[in-house]
Scaffold this active site. Structure first.
Site, PDB file in Angstrom:
ATOM      1  N   SER A   1       0.868  -1.190   0.000  1.00 23.45           N
ATOM      2  CA  SER A   1       0.000   0.000   0.000  1.00 23.45           C
ATOM      3  C   SER A   1       0.897   1.228   0.000  1.00 23.45           C
ATOM      4  CB  SER A   1      -0.859   0.019   1.266  1.00 23.45           C
ATOM      5  OG  SER A   1      -1.371   1.316   1.520  1.00 23.45           O
TER       6      SER A   1
ATOM      7  N   TYR B   1      -1.625  -0.696  10.240  1.00 26.66           N
ATOM      8  CA  TYR B   1      -1.701  -1.024   8.806  1.00 26.66           C
ATOM      9  C   TYR B   1      -0.422  -0.571   8.091  1.00 26.66           C
ATOM     10  CZ  TYR B   1      -3.738  -1.264   4.088  1.00 26.66           C
ATOM     11  OH  TYR B   1      -4.000  -1.554   2.765  1.00 26.66           O
TER      12      TYR B   1
HETATM   13  P1  NDP Z   1     -11.067  -6.699   0.418  1.00 27.60           P
HETATM   14  O1  NDP Z   1     -11.382  -6.600   1.860  1.00 27.60           O
HETATM   15  O2  NDP Z   1     -12.038  -6.213  -0.587  1.00 27.60           O
HETATM   16  O3  NDP Z   1     -10.654  -8.223   0.066  1.00 27.60           O
HETATM   17  C1  NDP Z   1      -9.683  -8.858   0.862  1.00 27.60           C
HETATM   18  C2  NDP Z   1      -9.344 -10.210   0.286  1.00 27.60           C
HETATM   19  O4  NDP Z   1      -8.362 -10.797   1.149  1.00 27.60           O
HETATM   20  C3  NDP Z   1     -10.549 -11.115   0.265  1.00 27.60           C
HETATM   21  O5  NDP Z   1     -10.479 -11.989  -0.839  1.00 27.60           O
HETATM   22  C4  NDP Z   1     -10.389 -11.890   1.577  1.00 27.60           C
HETATM   23  O6  NDP Z   1     -10.942 -13.204   1.532  1.00 27.60           O
HETATM   24  C5  NDP Z   1      -8.869 -12.007   1.667  1.00 27.60           C
HETATM   25  N1  NDP Z   1      -8.477 -12.218   3.047  1.00 27.60           N
HETATM   26  C6  NDP Z   1      -8.598 -11.358   4.094  1.00 27.60           C
HETATM   27  N2  NDP Z   1      -8.205 -11.958   5.224  1.00 27.60           N
HETATM   28  C7  NDP Z   1      -7.840 -13.209   4.885  1.00 27.60           C
HETATM   29  C8  NDP Z   1      -7.364 -14.320   5.618  1.00 27.60           C
HETATM   30  N3  NDP Z   1      -7.184 -14.261   6.946  1.00 27.60           N
HETATM   31  N4  NDP Z   1      -7.077 -15.457   4.947  1.00 27.60           N
HETATM   32  C9  NDP Z   1      -7.267 -15.536   3.607  1.00 27.60           C
HETATM   33  N5  NDP Z   1      -7.730 -14.541   2.867  1.00 27.60           N
HETATM   34  C10 NDP Z   1      -8.021 -13.380   3.500  1.00 27.60           C
HETATM   35  O7  NDP Z   1      -9.687  -5.903   0.239  1.00 27.60           O
HETATM   36  P2  NDP Z   1      -8.958  -5.321  -1.046  1.00 27.60           P
HETATM   37  O8  NDP Z   1      -9.220  -6.135  -2.229  1.00 27.60           O
HETATM   38  O9  NDP Z   1      -9.211  -3.876  -1.070  1.00 27.60           O
HETATM   39  O10 NDP Z   1      -7.446  -5.500  -0.567  1.00 27.60           O
HETATM   40  C11 NDP Z   1      -6.555  -6.464  -1.102  1.00 27.60           C
HETATM   41  C12 NDP Z   1      -5.142  -6.058  -0.733  1.00 27.60           C
HETATM   42  O11 NDP Z   1      -4.870  -4.763  -1.251  1.00 27.60           O
HETATM   43  C13 NDP Z   1      -4.888  -5.991   0.769  1.00 27.60           C
HETATM   44  O12 NDP Z   1      -3.593  -6.473   1.048  1.00 27.60           O
HETATM   45  C14 NDP Z   1      -4.982  -4.494   1.054  1.00 27.60           C
HETATM   46  O13 NDP Z   1      -4.255  -4.143   2.193  1.00 27.60           O
HETATM   47  C15 NDP Z   1      -4.399  -3.926  -0.211  1.00 27.60           C
HETATM   48  N6  NDP Z   1      -4.752  -2.538  -0.481  1.00 27.60           N
HETATM   49  C16 NDP Z   1      -6.064  -2.162  -0.667  1.00 27.60           C
HETATM   50  C17 NDP Z   1      -6.351  -0.834  -0.927  1.00 27.60           C
HETATM   51  C18 NDP Z   1      -7.737  -0.329  -1.122  1.00 27.60           C
HETATM   52  O14 NDP Z   1      -7.933   0.905  -1.142  1.00 27.60           O
HETATM   53  N7  NDP Z   1      -8.739  -1.188  -1.313  1.00 27.60           N
HETATM   54  C19 NDP Z   1      -5.284   0.186  -0.991  1.00 27.60           C
HETATM   55  C20 NDP Z   1      -3.963  -0.336  -0.810  1.00 27.60           C
HETATM   56  C21 NDP Z   1      -3.722  -1.642  -0.558  1.00 27.60           C
HETATM   57  P3  NDP Z   1     -12.127 -13.688   2.518  1.00 27.60           P
HETATM   58  O15 NDP Z   1     -13.181 -12.650   2.531  1.00 27.60           O
HETATM   59  O16 NDP Z   1     -12.515 -14.996   1.897  1.00 27.60           O
HETATM   60  O17 NDP Z   1     -11.471 -13.886   3.861  1.00 27.60           O
END
Ligand code: NDP
Length: 238
Positions: free
Chosen positions: A133, A147
């Site tokens: 990020s 974070y």
């Molecule tokens: P979402 O919350 O929309 O999706 C998160 C994804 O990660 C889901 O598929 C979820 O699966 C999975 N996940 C979360 N916890 C676990 C776990 N314990 N084990 C396995 N899978 C897990 O987030 P984003 O798509 O927005 O974020 C994805 C990445 O991008 C993250 O690393 C986030 O920090 C990063 N990011 C996002 C930004 C944003 O503005 N959206 C900005 C910068 C970085 P499930 O629901 O099945 O657990």
């Protein structure tokens, strides 16, 4: 859509929703064999699997053995994308320390162990891409300490593993998005205006725009890019 990744084996940690789901879709459309993990969102995972032909595997990134087993399940891998992540925002004096420790497990420990296991399982000239990020580089408002710490930590993982695996032609990079329209950070959320204020292009990115950068880093064209942080933030940090 070209079959640029035909014959390639891809593992995406956290592919059920958001950025990870977009990455699964793009690799599958480009001909790759894709396995992805999920934890809580079984229905969403099943839908993405049905749509793309990818294989969904339940594995909690907070549990080291499950992460390592998920990577191992992918067989001999060409590309590993470590996307699963959680965000906890708020005054550090008031945050639940257990929730912070869980964030550390998912956002730091899992990328480390997944990255190492990927190196063990991976073909030469493989690709490891961690979704970080812009908070790995900067913190523009209060309440983001845990974070931001986690997203700075993955920078060190990428630099270190880039050195460790470089002799095999394996590259390790971090993709650092700014705001991306997902469940984690909806474009119509209460903080959107504040986030857009500092950006040159004043909108959230789409998950697909982030996936485009991931696919580029995974491509043969990016063979000499390693140990880097690739920022995609609409100019938030300029
Ligand atoms: P979402 O919350 O929309 O999706 C998160 C994804 O990660 C889901 O598929 C979820 O699966 C999975 N996940 C979360 N916890 C676990 C776990 N314990 N084990 C396995 N899978 C897990 O987030 P984003 O798509 O927005 O974020 C994805 C990445 O991008 C993250 O690393 C986030 O920090 C990063 N990011 C996002 C930004 C944003 O503005 N959206 C900005 C910068 C970085 P499930 O629901 O099945 O657990």
């Amino acid at each position: 859509m070209t079959q640029e990744f035909a014959g390639k084996s891809v593992m995406v940690l956290g592919g059920s929703r958001g950025i990870g789901a977009a990455i699964v879709r793009r690799f599958a459309a480009a001909g790759a064999q894709v396995v992805f993990s999920y934890s809580a969102s079984a229905e969403a995972a099943a839908a993405i699997a049905a749509e793309t032909g990818a294989t969904a595997v339940k594995a909690d990134s907070a549990v080291r053995d499950e992460v390592v087993a998920a990577i191992a399940m992918g067989g001999t891998l060409d590309i590993v994308v470590i996307n699963a992540g959680v965000a906890i925002m708020g005054d550090p004096l008031g945050l639940d320390p257990d929730a912070v420790d869980r964030l550390i497990d998912i956002n730091i420990r899992a990328p480390y162990h997944a990255g190492v296991e990927a190196g063990r399982r991976m073909n030469d000239n493989g690709r490891i891409i961690i979704i970080g990020s812009i908070n790995g580089d900067r913190v523009s408002w209060p309440g983001a300490t845990a974070y931001a710490m986690s997203k700075s930590a993955v920078q060190g993982i990428a630099r270190g593993l880039a050195r460790d695996f470089g002799p095999r032609g394996i590259t390790v990079n971090v993709v650092q998005p700014g705001p991306v329209d997902t469940d984690m950070n909806p474009a119509n959320g209460p903080l959107a205006k504040m986030m857009h204020a500092g950006m040159a292009i004043k909108r959230h990115a789409t998950a697909d725009e982030v996936a485009s950068l991931v696919l580029y880093l995974a491509s043969p064209a990016a063979a000499m890019i390693t140990g880097t942080m690739q920022t995609i933030d609409g100019g938030a940090g300029i």
